[in-house]
Design an enzyme around this catalytic site. Structure first.
Site, PDB file in Angstrom:
ATOM      1  N   GLU A   1       0.885  -1.167   0.000  1.00 58.66           N
ATOM      2  CA  GLU A   1       0.000   0.000   0.000  1.00 58.66           C
ATOM      3  C   GLU A   1       0.912   1.204   0.000  1.00 58.66           C
ATOM      4  O   GLU A   1       1.535   1.513   1.012  1.00 58.66           O
ATOM      5  CB  GLU A   1      -0.855   0.031   1.279  1.00 58.66           C
ATOM      6  CG  GLU A   1      -1.810  -1.117   1.444  1.00 58.66           C
ATOM      7  CD  GLU A   1      -3.249  -0.736   1.094  1.00 58.66           C
ATOM      8  OE1 GLU A   1      -3.471   0.426   0.680  1.00 58.66           O
ATOM      9  OE2 GLU A   1      -4.120  -1.599   1.239  1.00 58.66           O
TER      10      GLU A   1
HETATM   11 ZN   LIG Z   1      -6.749  -0.967  -2.654  1.00 55.98          ZN
END
Ligand SMILES: [Zn+2]
Length: 510
Positions: free
Chosen positions: A281
């Site tokens: 992320e």
């Molecule tokens: Zn995502």
């Protein structure tokens, strides 16, 4: 023509970068994101230019857009037959499964261009690559988290409702990747944390790997204790501060844990199949804020590319262990329990007694100051209901629909042609408890309180028998057993949990 171009590219890779055009995003003066069609056309150009690249269509999205994989390899065998090669990890990269997190789709095109130009040639000596720049082309064109029919493919890996999820599951079986890398972005602006409490999150890159306790024991130990820390170290050393993924921070008063344990996400679904499965992320900058490019997209793509490159280098350096441990896990799963045959049906997070509080940075909106905040730390994993993996599961309800679902998962099963007497573990649901929600937005789960008793039973003709002695066996058990926190029956279209005898059960002697 292709031979001639290949020769040109080969020469170019030694001397100059002439004939390989920049990606549509690199070419765009306004740094606008290209459409899925433009990306597809660019990948076709790379395929045409390089003998080391081959573009393969995996299928179509709900909105009718092609989903493609660009294979990159030094080996013709891999490019034509897709088969895993001895000592050479196959690494599958998935970009922008969430269409509104677009930077990884661009980074994968840049990576592909660089490889076609002959850069990072040491990577292709060690690895075979399956590059899916756009896992969700509908989401790309619609700037949406979802596909054209509003499925969130990211949490669809048990139900397999969306065509996109099914075709990525098929791709796992076609290419048999040893490593799956799923690239996302995490917005720093959160509704409660930012709008009501005045803070932004402050993370550049966060990573997690498959963390479900039922993943093959040796593989899980290796990824937890070595590979994940090594990746954080390498990405940080390369200039991008990287930390463990703590889940989304949406409220200053919440607790933190790690990426979810469930097998409804690709990370744990793929890891349960014996693959090293990595989530990244990267930071998705705020809409307000002033940047050199629209919403800082150039910088975001740079971070994604850096994260991917460091991951690939690490896997290349670890090629021997990666292939040995992942392939061993796929052939012969053994859980972390002593006898290697235990599955934990109930899994969840609890307070980490050794480190009950962690300090994480947040940025105050009003003055932009970065300040550390304490969060209750719930990253210890509680695994309940240890169950010995049964020889098979019997299915006695909606057999045709179940057969269809099993096929989607590539789970092998038998349809009984005649009645058969077997010993089963009879499962009777005595009570259903609603599990407290982990946080807003996370779906509610039911916990089945089950009484078990071994007994003889007769399966009818047409009933299904799913042996667990197959590569998909442990994963099948976690999805079929009603005691499991991730059973199929937690999905809204499979609402079978009710008090009484359950129509799917372990078979002790089939
Ligand atoms: Zn995502």
């Amino acid at each position: 023509m292709k031979v001639l171009l290949s020769l040109l590219v080969f020469c170019a890779s030694l001397a100059w970068a002439g004939p390989v055009p920049p990606s549509p995003f690199e070419k765009s003066a306004q740094q606008a994101l290209p459409s899925s069609q433009e990306i597809g056309a660019y990948l076709a150009v790379l395929d045409e230019l390089s003998p080391r690249a081959r573009l393969v269509e995996l299928g179509k999205s709900a909105g009718g857009r092609p989903i493609e994989a660009l294979l990159m390899s030094n080996s013709d065998d891999f490019l034509t037959g897709f088969a895993p090669q001895q000592g050479k990890p196959t690494v599958m990269l998935l970009g922008s499964q969430h269409g509104n997190e677009p930077s990884s789709a661009e980074a994968i095109q840049l990576l592909a261009r660089q490889l076609v130009m002959g850069e990072h040639h040491e990577l292709l000596d060690k690895l075979n690559l399956v590059l899916v720049a756009m896992a969700n082309p509908d989401g790309r064109d619609l700037s949406s988290r979802y596909n054209a029919t509003m499925d969130n493919t990211n949490i669809d890996y048990v139900a397999l409702n969306a065509g996109e999820t099914r075709l990525l599951v098929d791709a796992l079986h076609t290419f048999q990747p040893d490593v799956v890398y799923d690239a996302h972005e995490s917005g720093i602006w959160k509704r409660i944390l930012t709008k009501e409490q005045g803070y932004l999150t402050d993370v550049d890159a966060q990573f997690d790997m498959g963390n479900n306790p039922n993943i093959d024991g040796e593989l899980r130990t290796y990824t937890e204790q070595y590979l994940l820390p090594a990746l954080l170290e390498r990405v940080s050393t390369a200039g991008l501060p990287a930390v463990r993924y703590r889940g989304e921070i949406t409220d200053i008063k919440q607790s933190v844990a790690r990426g979810g344990l469930g097998i409804t996400n690709l990370r744990n679904y793929a890891a349960m199949q014996g693959r090293i499965s990595i989530l990244v992320e990267n930071r998705l900058d705020n809409k307000q804020g002033s940047y050199d490019s629209p919403r800082n997209i150039v910088e975001r793509v740079r971070k994604q590319l850096l994260s991917m490159e460091q991951m690939l280098r690490l896997i290349a350096d670890e090629a021997d262990r990666v292939t040995r441990l992942s392939r061993q896990a796929r052939q012969r799963w053994r859980s972390a329990a002593d006898d290697g045959q235990i599955l934990w049906m109930g899994v969840g997070f609890e307070v980490n007694k050794h480190e009950p509080v962690v300090s994480l940075p947040l940025v105050r909106m009003e003055d932009g100051k970065r300040k550390m905040h304490s969060f209750s730390n719930h990253d210890a994993i509680a695994a309940e209901e240890p169950v010995k993996l049964a020889a098979a599961y019997g299915i006695t309800r909606e057999q045709a629909r179940m057969a269809d679902w099993l096929r989607r998962h590539h789970i092998t099963f038998e349809v009984l042609e005649a009645p058969r007497r077997v010993t089963i573990e009879r499962l009777v649901i005595e009570r259903l408890a609603v599990q407290p929600k982990a946080r807003p937005g996370v779906r509610e789960k039911l916990q089945a309180v089950v009484r078990t008793s071994p007994q003889s039973a007769e399966l009818k003709a047409g009933d299904l028998l799913v042996p667990t002695d197959q590569p998909m066996g442990p994963l099948a058990a976690l999805m079929l057993d009603p005691r499991s926190a991730n059973s199929l029956y937690q999905e809204s279209e499979w609402n079978w949990l009710a008090e009484g005898e359950f129509p799917v059960f372990p078979v002790i002697t089939p």
